[in-house]
Design a protein around this motif. Structure first.
Motif, PDB file in Angstrom:
ATOM      1  N   ASP A 185      -3.446  15.347  -3.983  1.00 34.01           N
ATOM      2  CA  ASP A 185      -2.668  15.365  -2.745  1.00 34.01           C
ATOM      3  C   ASP A 185      -3.517  15.366  -1.478  1.00 34.01           C
ATOM      4  OD1 ASP A 185      -0.288  15.345  -4.141  1.00 34.01           O
ATOM      5  OD2 ASP A 185      -0.132  17.525  -4.211  1.00 34.01           O
ATOM      6  N   ILE A 186      -4.677  16.009  -1.511  1.00 39.12           N
ATOM      7  CA  ILE A 186      -5.552  16.013  -0.328  1.00 39.12           C
ATOM      8  C   ILE A 186      -6.551  14.862  -0.384  1.00 39.12           C
ATOM      9  CG2 ILE A 186      -7.273  17.287   0.997  1.00 39.12           C
ATOM     10  CD1 ILE A 186      -6.076  19.886  -0.021  1.00 39.12           C
ATOM     11  N   HIS A 187      -7.341  14.837  -1.424  1.00 39.49           N
ATOM     12  CA  HIS A 187      -8.494  13.946  -1.470  1.00 39.49           C
ATOM     13  C   HIS A 187      -8.159  12.457  -1.365  1.00 39.49           C
ATOM     14  CE1 HIS A 187     -11.801  11.899  -3.951  1.00 39.49           C
ATOM     15  NE2 HIS A 187     -12.281  12.087  -2.744  1.00 39.49           N
ATOM     16  N   PRO A 188      -7.165  11.924  -2.095  1.00 39.09           N
ATOM     17  CA  PRO A 188      -6.941  10.471  -2.029  1.00 39.09           C
ATOM     18  C   PRO A 188      -6.604   9.960  -0.628  1.00 39.09           C
ATOM     19  CG  PRO A 188      -5.857  11.395  -3.945  1.00 39.09           C
ATOM     20  CD  PRO A 188      -6.314  12.557  -3.115  1.00 39.09           C
ATOM     21  N   LEU A 189      -5.913  10.772   0.165  1.00 40.37           N
ATOM     22  CA  LEU A 189      -5.549  10.342   1.517  1.00 40.37           C
ATOM     23  C   LEU A 189      -6.764  10.249   2.432  1.00 40.37           C
ATOM     24  CD1 LEU A 189      -2.300  12.444   1.909  1.00 40.37           C
ATOM     25  CD2 LEU A 189      -2.428   9.948   1.951  1.00 40.37           C
ATOM     26  N   ASN A 190      -7.843  10.920   2.048  1.00 40.76           N
ATOM     27  CA  ASN A 190      -9.047  10.957   2.883  1.00 40.76           C
ATOM     28  C   ASN A 190     -10.213  10.218   2.253  1.00 40.76           C
ATOM     29  OD1 ASN A 190      -7.743  12.457   4.826  1.00 40.76           O
ATOM     30  ND2 ASN A 190      -8.309  14.409   3.922  1.00 40.76           N
ATOM     31  N   ASN A 191      -9.918   9.418   1.236  1.00 42.08           N
ATOM     32  CA  ASN A 191     -10.957   8.658   0.560  1.00 42.08           C
ATOM     33  C   ASN A 191     -11.538   7.600   1.490  1.00 42.08           C
ATOM     34  OD1 ASN A 191     -12.381   6.992  -1.460  1.00 42.08           O
ATOM     35  ND2 ASN A 191     -11.238   8.205  -2.935  1.00 42.08           N
ATOM     36  N   LEU A 192     -12.769   7.172   1.206  1.00 40.54           N
ATOM     37  CA  LEU A 192     -13.449   6.193   2.055  1.00 40.54           C
ATOM     38  C   LEU A 192     -12.639   4.911   2.200  1.00 40.54           C
ATOM     39  CD1 LEU A 192     -15.971   5.324   3.652  1.00 40.54           C
ATOM     40  CD2 LEU A 192     -16.970   4.559   1.473  1.00 40.54           C
ATOM     41  N   ARG A 193     -12.025   4.435   1.129  1.00 44.13           N
ATOM     42  CA  ARG A 193     -11.277   3.178   1.218  1.00 44.13           C
ATOM     43  C   ARG A 193     -10.058   3.322   2.124  1.00 44.13           C
ATOM     44  NH1 ARG A 193      -7.613   2.164  -4.092  1.00 44.13           N
ATOM     45  NH2 ARG A 193      -6.858   4.283  -4.395  1.00 44.13           N
TER      46      ARG A 193
END
Length: 208
Positions: free
Chosen positions: A103-111
Protein backbone atom coordinates in the motif's frame (compact mmCIF):
# COMPACT_ATOMS: atom_id res chain seq x y z
CA UNK A 1 26.64 -19.60 -5.01
CA UNK A 2 23.69 -17.49 -3.87
CA UNK A 3 23.51 -14.24 -5.82
CA UNK A 4 21.36 -11.19 -5.15
CA UNK A 5 20.73 -8.80 -8.04
CA UNK A 6 20.27 -5.65 -6.10
CA UNK A 7 20.25 -1.85 -6.00
CA UNK A 8 21.52 -0.26 -2.82
CA UNK A 9 18.59 2.16 -2.40
CA UNK A 10 15.83 -0.20 -3.57
CA UNK A 11 13.43 -0.77 -0.68
CA UNK A 12 12.55 -4.26 -1.90
CA UNK A 13 16.23 -5.19 -2.20
CA UNK A 14 16.92 -3.71 1.24
CA UNK A 15 14.27 -6.07 2.68
CA UNK A 16 15.93 -9.09 1.12
CA UNK A 17 19.37 -8.05 2.37
CA UNK A 18 17.96 -7.86 5.90
CA UNK A 19 16.33 -11.25 5.50
CA UNK A 20 19.49 -12.91 4.23
CA UNK A 21 21.46 -11.36 7.09
CA UNK A 22 18.96 -12.52 9.71
CA UNK A 23 19.15 -16.06 8.33
CA UNK A 24 22.97 -15.83 8.24
CA UNK A 25 23.00 -16.75 4.56
CA UNK A 26 26.13 -15.73 2.68
CA UNK A 27 25.56 -14.31 -0.78
CA UNK A 28 27.17 -12.38 -3.59
CA UNK A 29 25.64 -9.01 -4.36
CA UNK A 30 25.40 -7.82 -8.00
CA UNK A 31 24.54 -4.16 -8.44
CA UNK A 32 21.80 -3.20 -10.93
CA UNK A 33 21.97 0.63 -11.18
CA UNK A 34 18.32 1.66 -11.49
CA UNK A 35 19.03 5.30 -12.35
CA UNK A 36 20.98 4.11 -15.40
CA UNK A 37 18.09 1.95 -16.60
CA UNK A 38 20.10 -1.27 -16.28
CA UNK A 39 17.04 -3.06 -14.90
CA UNK A 40 15.41 -2.82 -18.34
CA UNK A 41 18.35 -4.42 -20.13
CA UNK A 42 18.07 -7.84 -21.73
CA UNK A 43 20.11 -9.59 -19.05
CA UNK A 44 17.95 -8.37 -16.19
CA UNK A 45 14.71 -8.95 -18.08
CA UNK A 46 15.78 -12.54 -18.68
CA UNK A 47 15.98 -13.16 -14.93
CA UNK A 48 13.20 -10.76 -13.89
CA UNK A 49 10.55 -10.24 -16.60
CA UNK A 50 9.17 -7.16 -14.81
CA UNK A 51 12.53 -5.46 -15.13
CA UNK A 52 12.74 -4.99 -11.37
CA UNK A 53 15.11 -5.74 -8.53
CA UNK A 54 15.65 -7.79 -6.50
CA UNK A 55 16.20 -11.20 -8.02
CA UNK A 56 17.70 -13.93 -5.86
CA UNK A 57 19.49 -16.84 -7.50
CA UNK A 58 19.39 -19.73 -5.06
CA UNK A 59 19.12 -23.52 -5.28
CA UNK A 60 18.85 -23.34 -9.06
CA UNK A 61 15.95 -20.89 -8.92
CA UNK A 62 15.61 -17.24 -9.94
CA UNK A 63 13.23 -15.73 -7.42
CA UNK A 64 11.57 -12.33 -7.78
CA UNK A 65 9.37 -10.10 -5.59
CA UNK A 66 10.83 -9.39 -2.17
CA UNK A 67 8.06 -10.92 -0.05
CA UNK A 68 8.10 -14.09 -2.14
CA UNK A 69 11.87 -14.27 -1.70
CA UNK A 70 11.55 -13.77 2.06
CA UNK A 71 8.89 -16.47 2.20
CA UNK A 72 11.29 -18.86 0.41
CA UNK A 73 14.08 -17.99 2.81
CA UNK A 74 11.78 -18.58 5.77
CA UNK A 75 10.89 -22.04 4.47
CA UNK A 76 14.44 -22.90 3.42
CA UNK A 77 16.16 -21.62 6.58
CA UNK A 78 13.61 -21.94 9.41
CA UNK A 79 15.51 -19.99 12.10
CA UNK A 80 14.86 -17.29 13.01
CA UNK A 81 11.28 -17.39 11.78
CA UNK A 82 9.90 -14.35 9.97
CA UNK A 83 6.27 -15.24 10.74
CA UNK A 84 4.69 -17.07 13.63
CA UNK A 85 3.13 -20.51 13.39
CA UNK A 86 0.17 -19.11 15.33
CA UNK A 87 -2.50 -18.17 12.75
CA UNK A 88 -3.59 -14.94 14.44
CA UNK A 89 -0.04 -13.72 15.03
CA UNK A 90 0.89 -14.67 11.47
CA UNK A 91 -2.06 -12.70 10.08
CA UNK A 92 -1.13 -9.65 12.17
CA UNK A 93 2.45 -9.74 10.91
CA UNK A 94 1.36 -10.16 7.30
CA UNK A 95 -1.14 -7.31 7.66
CA UNK A 96 1.58 -4.94 8.83
CA UNK A 97 4.10 -6.12 6.24
CA UNK A 98 1.62 -5.86 3.36
CA UNK A 99 0.51 -2.39 4.46
CA UNK A 100 4.07 -1.28 3.78
CA UNK A 101 4.99 -3.47 0.82
CA UNK A 102 1.66 -3.26 -1.05
CA UNK A 103 0.00 0.00 0.00
CA UNK A 104 2.84 2.46 0.66
CA UNK A 105 5.82 1.35 -1.37
CA UNK A 106 4.31 0.74 -4.86
CA UNK A 107 2.87 4.26 -5.03
CA UNK A 108 6.34 5.69 -4.39
CA UNK A 109 8.31 3.38 -6.65
CA UNK A 110 10.81 4.89 -9.10
CA UNK A 111 8.68 4.00 -12.13
CA UNK A 112 5.66 5.80 -10.60
CA UNK A 113 7.73 8.90 -9.82
CA UNK A 114 9.13 8.83 -13.36
CA UNK A 115 5.61 8.58 -14.79
CA UNK A 116 4.47 11.56 -12.72
CA UNK A 117 7.36 13.56 -14.17
CA UNK A 118 7.45 12.40 -17.80
CA UNK A 119 3.78 11.80 -18.53
CA UNK A 120 1.94 14.11 -16.14
CA UNK A 121 4.47 16.93 -15.96
CA UNK A 122 4.66 16.96 -12.18
CA UNK A 123 7.46 19.14 -10.83
CA UNK A 124 9.90 17.88 -8.19
CA UNK A 125 8.03 19.54 -5.30
CA UNK A 126 4.77 17.94 -6.40
CA UNK A 127 6.41 14.51 -6.71
CA UNK A 128 7.92 14.86 -3.25
CA UNK A 129 4.52 15.87 -1.84
CA UNK A 130 2.99 12.79 -3.50
CA UNK A 131 5.66 10.59 -1.93
CA UNK A 132 5.17 12.01 1.54
CA UNK A 133 1.36 11.92 1.32
CA UNK A 134 1.13 8.17 0.77
CA UNK A 135 3.81 7.42 3.33
CA UNK A 136 2.12 9.62 5.93
CA UNK A 137 -1.23 7.94 5.31
CA UNK A 138 0.21 4.45 5.62
CA UNK A 139 2.34 5.25 8.66
CA UNK A 140 -0.68 6.72 10.46
CA UNK A 141 -2.42 3.35 10.23
CA UNK A 142 0.72 1.39 11.05
CA UNK A 143 1.38 3.54 14.12
CA UNK A 144 -2.01 2.53 15.51
CA UNK A 145 -1.39 -1.12 14.63
CA UNK A 146 2.01 -1.00 16.34
CA UNK A 147 0.75 0.15 19.73
CA UNK A 148 1.65 -2.38 22.38
CA UNK A 149 4.00 -4.29 20.08
CA UNK A 150 6.93 -4.45 22.46
CA UNK A 151 10.52 -3.81 21.45
CA UNK A 152 9.83 -4.63 17.79
CA UNK A 153 6.73 -4.99 15.65
CA UNK A 154 7.33 -8.71 16.15
CA UNK A 155 7.48 -8.31 19.92
CA UNK A 156 10.67 -9.67 21.44
CA UNK A 157 12.20 -10.60 18.07
CA UNK A 158 12.02 -8.97 14.61
CA UNK A 159 9.54 -10.40 12.15
CA UNK A 160 8.54 -9.84 8.53
CA UNK A 161 6.85 -6.54 9.37
CA UNK A 162 10.08 -5.24 10.93
CA UNK A 163 11.99 -6.26 7.79
CA UNK A 164 9.58 -4.12 5.77
CA UNK A 165 9.52 -1.21 8.22
CA UNK A 166 13.22 -0.32 8.25
CA UNK A 167 13.60 0.39 4.49
CA UNK A 168 10.43 2.48 4.54
CA UNK A 169 11.71 4.53 7.46
CA UNK A 170 14.91 5.09 5.49
CA UNK A 171 12.79 6.41 2.62
CA UNK A 172 10.79 8.62 4.97
CA UNK A 173 13.92 10.35 6.20
CA UNK A 174 15.35 10.61 2.71
CA UNK A 175 12.23 12.44 1.56
CA UNK A 176 12.09 14.53 4.74
CA UNK A 177 8.78 13.23 6.10
CA UNK A 178 8.04 14.64 9.56
CA UNK A 179 8.02 11.55 11.77
CA UNK A 180 6.79 13.35 14.89
CA UNK A 181 3.36 11.74 14.64
CA UNK A 182 4.83 8.23 14.63
CA UNK A 183 6.77 7.81 17.91
CA UNK A 184 6.20 4.05 18.12
CA UNK A 185 7.56 3.47 14.63
CA UNK A 186 10.56 5.72 15.33
CA UNK A 187 11.30 3.83 18.56
CA UNK A 188 11.04 0.41 16.89
CA UNK A 189 13.14 1.50 13.93
CA UNK A 190 15.85 2.75 16.27
CA UNK A 191 15.91 -0.58 18.12
CA UNK A 192 16.11 -2.48 14.85
CA UNK A 193 18.99 -0.34 13.60
CA UNK A 194 20.99 -1.50 16.62
CA UNK A 195 20.86 -5.07 15.28
CA UNK A 196 23.75 -5.93 12.98
CA UNK A 197 21.65 -7.81 10.37
CA UNK A 198 19.66 -4.62 9.85
CA UNK A 199 22.63 -2.25 10.10
CA UNK A 200 24.68 -4.30 7.62
CA UNK A 201 21.87 -4.09 5.05
CA UNK A 202 21.67 -0.28 5.20
CA UNK A 203 22.24 1.43 1.82
CA UNK A 204 25.22 3.33 3.19
CA UNK A 205 26.91 0.01 4.04
CA UNK A 206 26.36 -1.62 0.65
CA UNK A 207 26.54 1.30 -1.78
CA UNK A 208 28.61 0.36 -4.82
Amino acid sequence: MIRLFDYFRSSASYRVRIGLNLKRVEYERIDIPLLEGTQRGADNLARNPQGFVPTLEIDGHQLTQSLAILDYLDARFPEPAFVSADPARRAKTLGQALLIACDIHPLNNLRVLNYLKAELGAEQDARDDWYRHWMREGFAALERMAEGSGRYLGGDAPDLADICLVPQMFNARRFKLDLGAFPTLVRIDSALQDLEPFAAAHPDRVQA
